[in-house]
Design a protein around this motif. Structure first.
Motif, PDB file in Angstrom:
ATOM      1  N   VAL A 150       0.837  -1.208   0.000  1.00  0.00           N
ATOM      2  CA  VAL A 150       0.000   0.000   0.000  1.00  0.00           C
ATOM      3  C   VAL A 150       0.868   1.253   0.000  1.00  0.00           C
ATOM      4  O   VAL A 150       0.596   2.214  -0.734  1.00  0.00           O
ATOM      5  CB  VAL A 150      -0.954  -0.008   1.204  1.00  0.00           C
ATOM      6  CG1 VAL A 150      -1.641   1.347   1.355  1.00  0.00           C
ATOM      7  CG2 VAL A 150      -1.994  -1.117   1.036  1.00  0.00           C
ATOM      8  N   ALA A 151       1.934   1.237   0.798  1.00  0.00           N
ATOM      9  CA  ALA A 151       2.767   2.441   0.937  1.00  0.00           C
ATOM     10  C   ALA A 151       3.369   2.865  -0.395  1.00  0.00           C
ATOM     11  O   ALA A 151       3.374   4.051  -0.746  1.00  0.00           O
ATOM     12  CB  ALA A 151       3.873   2.200   1.959  1.00  0.00           C
ATOM     13  N   GLN A 152       3.864   1.902  -1.169  1.00  0.00           N
ATOM     14  CA  GLN A 152       4.534   2.311  -2.405  1.00  0.00           C
ATOM     15  C   GLN A 152       3.539   2.813  -3.443  1.00  0.00           C
ATOM     16  O   GLN A 152       3.878   3.669  -4.266  1.00  0.00           O
ATOM     17  CB  GLN A 152       5.431   1.193  -2.947  1.00  0.00           C
ATOM     18  CG  GLN A 152       4.722  -0.052  -3.398  1.00  0.00           C
ATOM     19  CD  GLN A 152       5.714  -1.175  -3.684  1.00  0.00           C
ATOM     20  OE1 GLN A 152       6.858  -1.184  -3.215  1.00  0.00           O
ATOM     21  NE2 GLN A 152       5.287  -2.155  -4.452  1.00  0.00           N
ATOM     22  N   ASN A 153       2.317   2.331  -3.398  1.00  0.00           N
ATOM     23  CA  ASN A 153       1.298   2.864  -4.303  1.00  0.00           C
ATOM     24  C   ASN A 153       0.797   4.226  -3.830  1.00  0.00           C
ATOM     25  O   ASN A 153       0.641   5.157  -4.625  1.00  0.00           O
ATOM     26  CB  ASN A 153       0.134   1.871  -4.430  1.00  0.00           C
ATOM     27  CG  ASN A 153       0.421   0.784  -5.456  1.00  0.00           C
ATOM     28  OD1 ASN A 153       0.308   1.014  -6.650  1.00  0.00           O
ATOM     29  ND2 ASN A 153       0.825  -0.383  -4.986  1.00  0.00           N
ATOM     30  N   ALA A 154       0.537   4.344  -2.542  1.00  0.00           N
ATOM     31  CA  ALA A 154       0.054   5.624  -2.019  1.00  0.00           C
ATOM     32  C   ALA A 154       1.117   6.706  -2.169  1.00  0.00           C
ATOM     33  O   ALA A 154       0.801   7.879  -2.377  1.00  0.00           O
ATOM     34  CB  ALA A 154      -0.355   5.468  -0.551  1.00  0.00           C
ATOM     35  N   ALA A 155       2.410   6.302  -2.107  1.00  0.00           N
ATOM     36  CA  ALA A 155       3.484   7.286  -2.285  1.00  0.00           C
ATOM     37  C   ALA A 155       3.476   7.858  -3.707  1.00  0.00           C
ATOM     38  O   ALA A 155       3.842   9.017  -3.916  1.00  0.00           O
ATOM     39  CB  ALA A 155       4.847   6.651  -1.976  1.00  0.00           C
ATOM     40  N   ASP A 156       3.071   7.059  -4.679  1.00  0.00           N
ATOM     41  CA  ASP A 156       2.968   7.577  -6.050  1.00  0.00           C
ATOM     42  C   ASP A 156       1.851   8.613  -6.165  1.00  0.00           C
ATOM     43  O   ASP A 156       1.965   9.573  -6.931  1.00  0.00           O
ATOM     44  CB  ASP A 156       2.722   6.432  -7.039  1.00  0.00           C
ATOM     45  CG  ASP A 156       3.991   5.654  -7.358  1.00  0.00           C
ATOM     46  OD1 ASP A 156       5.072   6.263  -7.385  1.00  0.00           O
ATOM     47  OD2 ASP A 156       3.900   4.436  -7.588  1.00  0.00           O
ATOM     48  N   ILE A 157       0.777   8.424  -5.432  1.00  0.00           N
ATOM     49  CA  ILE A 157      -0.296   9.431  -5.410  1.00  0.00           C
ATOM     50  C   ILE A 157       0.225  10.715  -4.747  1.00  0.00           C
ATOM     51  O   ILE A 157       0.020  11.823  -5.255  1.00  0.00           O
ATOM     52  CB  ILE A 157      -1.521   8.887  -4.640  1.00  0.00           C
ATOM     53  CG1 ILE A 157      -2.117   7.640  -5.320  1.00  0.00           C
ATOM     54  CG2 ILE A 157      -2.568   9.999  -4.461  1.00  0.00           C
ATOM     55  CD1 ILE A 157      -2.820   7.902  -6.629  1.00  0.00           C
ATOM     56  N   GLU A 158       0.936  10.541  -3.624  1.00  0.00           N
ATOM     57  CA  GLU A 158       1.552  11.683  -2.937  1.00  0.00           C
ATOM     58  C   GLU A 158       2.481  12.450  -3.875  1.00  0.00           C
ATOM     59  O   GLU A 158       2.557  13.686  -3.820  1.00  0.00           O
ATOM     60  CB  GLU A 158       2.387  11.193  -1.744  1.00  0.00           C
ATOM     61  CG  GLU A 158       1.590  10.687  -0.577  1.00  0.00           C
ATOM     62  CD  GLU A 158       1.169  11.806   0.358  1.00  0.00           C
ATOM     63  OE1 GLU A 158       1.957  12.746   0.569  1.00  0.00           O
ATOM     64  OE2 GLU A 158       0.039  11.726   0.883  1.00  0.00           O
ATOM     65  N   ALA A 159       3.193  11.695  -4.720  1.00  0.00           N
ATOM     66  CA  ALA A 159       4.206  12.302  -5.585  1.00  0.00           C
ATOM     67  C   ALA A 159       3.606  13.205  -6.652  1.00  0.00           C
ATOM     68  O   ALA A 159       4.322  13.971  -7.293  1.00  0.00           O
ATOM     69  CB  ALA A 159       5.048  11.214  -6.252  1.00  0.00           C
ATOM     70  N   MET A 160       2.298  13.132  -6.863  1.00  0.00           N
ATOM     71  CA  MET A 160       1.618  14.048  -7.784  1.00  0.00           C
ATOM     72  C   MET A 160       0.996  15.223  -7.012  1.00  0.00           C
ATOM     73  O   MET A 160       0.393  16.105  -7.619  1.00  0.00           O
ATOM     74  CB  MET A 160       0.528  13.313  -8.556  1.00  0.00           C
ATOM     75  CG  MET A 160       1.013  12.113  -9.335  1.00  0.00           C
ATOM     76  SD  MET A 160       2.071  12.519 -10.747  1.00  0.00           S
ATOM     77  CE  MET A 160       0.852  12.748 -12.051  1.00  0.00           C
ATOM     78  N   GLY A 161       1.104  15.177  -5.686  1.00  0.00           N
ATOM     79  CA  GLY A 161       0.467  16.188  -4.851  1.00  0.00           C
ATOM     80  C   GLY A 161      -0.891  15.764  -4.344  1.00  0.00           C
ATOM     81  O   GLY A 161      -1.641  16.581  -3.796  1.00  0.00           O
ATOM     82  N   GLY A 162      -1.214  14.491  -4.518  1.00  0.00           N
ATOM     83  CA  GLY A 162      -2.565  14.019  -4.218  1.00  0.00           C
ATOM     84  C   GLY A 162      -2.690  13.256  -2.912  1.00  0.00           C
ATOM     85  O   GLY A 162      -1.728  13.067  -2.170  1.00  0.00           O
ATOM     86  N   THR A 163      -3.918  12.837  -2.675  1.00  0.00           N
ATOM     87  CA  THR A 163      -4.285  12.058  -1.500  1.00  0.00           C
ATOM     88  C   THR A 163      -5.004  10.803  -1.988  1.00  0.00           C
ATOM     89  O   THR A 163      -5.895  10.898  -2.839  1.00  0.00           O
ATOM     90  CB  THR A 163      -5.242  12.873  -0.615  1.00  0.00           C
ATOM     91  OG1 THR A 163      -4.648  14.147  -0.366  1.00  0.00           O
ATOM     92  CG2 THR A 163      -5.523  12.154   0.687  1.00  0.00           C
ATOM     93  N   ALA A 164      -4.609   9.643  -1.452  1.00  0.00           N
ATOM     94  CA  ALA A 164      -5.233   8.394  -1.896  1.00  0.00           C
ATOM     95  C   ALA A 164      -6.706   8.354  -1.481  1.00  0.00           C
ATOM     96  O   ALA A 164      -7.059   8.763  -0.371  1.00  0.00           O
ATOM     97  CB  ALA A 164      -4.484   7.201  -1.318  1.00  0.00           C
TER      98      ALA A 164
END
Lengths: 324, 324
Positions: free
Chosen positions: B80-94
Motif C-alpha cells: 500500500v505504501a509504495q502505491n500511495a506514495a505515487d499518489i503523494e508524488a503528484m500532490g494528491g491524496t489516496a
C-alpha cells in the motif's frame, strides 16, 4: 541486438517500456479523459460524472492461458476484455486501464510486444486506452498480468448492483453462452480445428461494449458479467438480492445447439462455463434492450433452479481446483 | 478445519475472501468517497475534483520481499505504501485501492490474513481503504501482489509532474535517504540486529502522508517519489524537465551518518538506494514546506551531478539484474 530480439533479460526497463508503449499505441485508441498519461508517477483522468468505477482482475500463465493455446495478442485482449466487462456489468463505460506485467526474464521481448498490441487493440475496442502500468521480473516460468479498469456511468446514474433483483423480474443475458468453455474442451482434447470459432472465444472473449449501458438505461434491476458460469453468477444475484432465480433451458436451446463440437457436454458448458463475459441482468419490465434475450425469471425464495428444479451453482474455484 | 488453519488449498474463494475482508477491516480505515465497496463487479468512488489519479505497482515474492525477512503484515503495508506514495508524488491524496493476490495454493491462510491486516493498516494510515480486489492461484512458490491506488488533488489543482523543474529551482527531499537500502544490506548479511530501525524501513517504508499535498500547495515545480534511488530519480526529473540537477553531499551528511551500520557503503545507500518512498521535488522559491529540506539545485544543462561532478544515475533494473 535489435530491441525486438531475444528475451527480456539483458534489456533495460526503458527499452522494454519503449517496446510496450509502441505496441499499445498501434491500435490508436484514444480517450478524451486522459489529462496526464504514462511517464509520471500516476496517470490523471478526467471524471465528468462525479464518481469513478474501479475493478481489477489478474491473469496467470498456466491457469488463465497456455502459451501453446493462446497468442500473446489474444492474452492481452482477454486481459482488457475481462476488466472492461466488469465496468459494463455496472452499466458503465471504461475510461482507462493500468496494467502490471510480472514476467520471467526469459520471456521473449517479442511476446511482450505482441501482448501490448493486444492490450491496446482491446482497449480501443472498449473505447479507451492503457494509461499506465508497472513492470517486474519473476521466477522461471512465471507470467502474471494484472489489470485495473476505471469507468464512468452516465451523468446522474447509479450503478446496477447485484442486489436489486425482485420477484417478477425477467432474467436476461446479453449474448450466447458456453462458447468459451466449449472452446477450452476442444483445446484440452487437441481438437481446436473442429470449431475454431469456439476456440476463439476461449482465447479472447468478445464483449459487446455498450450492452451494459443499454441495460442501465433500460432500467436493469441487477447485473453482473458471466465470468464463472451462468448458474454460479445467477446464484450471486439471487444471494445478493434475497430472491430465487429460475433458469429455463428452453431459452438456451440455441446456445446448446451451437456447441455440437463438444457433444453431450454442451448443456454443461452453457450452464456452468465461465469466461464468457456476456452480461446477466434482471429487468422489471417485459422488454429487454436490443441484443438481450430472456432466459428465466426471478421468484420469491432463495437459490437457483433450472426448469424449477433446485441446483447448485457450481463454477470455477481457484483453490479447491475443481468444478464443484 | 477452522477457517484460519492450513493452506489456501482446499478453501473456497468465499472462505478466503471472508478472511481477507475481516483482516482488511481490523484497522478501521474509512473513506467518505466509497459509494459502492467490495461485493459487486466494481467499486464506485466519489470524485469531488473532476479528475482522478491512478497508479499501479506489483510486488513479487523473492524479488520484492523474502518470507524469512518480512512478515506478511509488513508486505501488506509496503504494498500500500509504495502505491500511495505515487499518489503523494503528484500532490494528491489516496482515495481507494484495489489489490490482486496471485498465490501458490500452499500459501498458509494465516499468511493471507496477516497480509490483509497489513494492507488495511497502511491504507488507514494513508486515510483510505481497500475497496476491491481479485484472487487467483499460481504455481509452486509464486506470490504476486499487485495494487492500484486512486487519488485526488485539491479542487482546482493540477498535479506536480516530473517535467516542471527550471534552472534556479531548489532540489528538496521530504525525509531521510538510504535507510531501506542499508536495511537490505543488513538483512543480506544476516545482521538485522545491528540496526533494527533500518531493517524496518526495508521491511516497510513509512511515507509521511501529506508531504506531497504540502509540496503542491507550496508550489513545487516537479516531484516524484524516491523508489529507485536518489540519483536515478533525480535524473528522471532532469530528463523530463530538460535541466541539469546538482546534488550536494554536504546536505546529505546526516543521512550518511545515520547509516554507520553499513560502514563505507553508507554514501552509496543514500545516493542510490531505492524503496525509500520519500518525495523528491523542486521549488522555485527558497522556502520549502515543513518536513522538507534542500539537498541540491537545478541548473541549465542535462543530467545529474554530485557536488558538480558528472555522474550516472544508476539504480535498480529488474531485467538486467544488477546495479548499473
Amino acid at each position: 541486438m535489435a530491441e525486438d530480439e531475444g528475451p527480456l533479460r539483458g534489456h533495460t526497463e526503458a527499452q522494454i517500456l519503449s517496446v510496450i508503449e509502441h505496441g499499445l499505441s498501434l491500435a490508436g485508441g484514444s480517450s478524451s479523459e486522459v489529462l496526464t498519461g504514462p511517464g509520471d508517477d500516476t496517470a490523471w483522468l478526467r471524471v465528468r460524472s462525479g464518481a469513478v468505477l474501479v475493478t481489477t482482475d489478474a491473469m496467470v500463465l498456466g491457469r488463465d492461458w497456455r502459451d501453446d493455446w493462446s497468442s500473446p495478442r489474444q492474452v492481452g485482449r482477454k486481459c482488457v476484455a475481462q476488466n472492461a466487462a466488469d465496468i459494463e456489468a455496472m452499466g458503465g463505460t471504461a475510461t482507462g486501464l493500468v496494467v502490471t506485467l510480472v514476467a520471467d526474464p526469459a520471456t521473449p521481448l517479442a511476446w511482450v510486444r505482441e501482448l501490448a498490441i493486444g492490450l491496446g487493440q482491446e482497449a480501443a475496442r472498449a473505447g479507451t486506452l492503457i494509461v499506465g502500468g508497472d513492470l517486474s521480473s519473476a521466477g522461471p516460468g512465471v507470467c502474471v498480468i494484472s489489470a485495473t479498469a476505471l469507468g464512468e456511468l452516465p451523468d446522474g446514474a447509479v450503478p446496477v448492483l447485484r442486489s436489486g433483483a425482485r420477484p417478477g423480474d425477467a432474467l436476461a443475458v446479453s449474448g450466447p453462452l458456453g462458447r468459451a468453455a466449449a472452446g477450452l474442451l476442444l483445446l484440452q482434447e487437441n481438437r481446436a480445428a473442429d470449431d475454431p470459432d469456439l476456440v476463439g472465444y476461449q482465447q479472447s472473449p468478445r464483449p459487446a461494449y455498450g450492452d451494459g449501458r443499454r441495460a442501465l438505461e433500460a432500467g436493469a434491476s441487477a447485473m453482473l458479467d458471466v465470468s464463472d458460469g451462468l448458474l454460479l453468477d445467477a446464484e450471486r444475484i439471487a444471494n445478493a438480492s434475497g430472491v430465487r432465480i429460475d433458469v429455463r433451458t428452453a431459452a438456451l436451446a440455441a446456445d446448446v445447439a451451437a456447441l455440437t463440437a463438444v457433444g453431450d457436454r454442451a448443456t454443461d458448458c452453457v450452464l456452468r462455463g465461465g469466461e464468457e463475459h456476456v452480461l446477466l441482468a434482471t429487468f422489471a419490465g417485459k422488454d429487454v434492450p436490443s441484443g438481450w434475450r430472456v432466459i428465466g425469471a426471478v421468484t420469491p425464495g432463495a437459490g437457483v433452479s433450472v426448469d424449477g428444479l433446485d441446483t447448485q451453482g457450481g463454477g470455477w474455484e481457484h483453490f479447491t481446483a475443481q468444478q464443484e
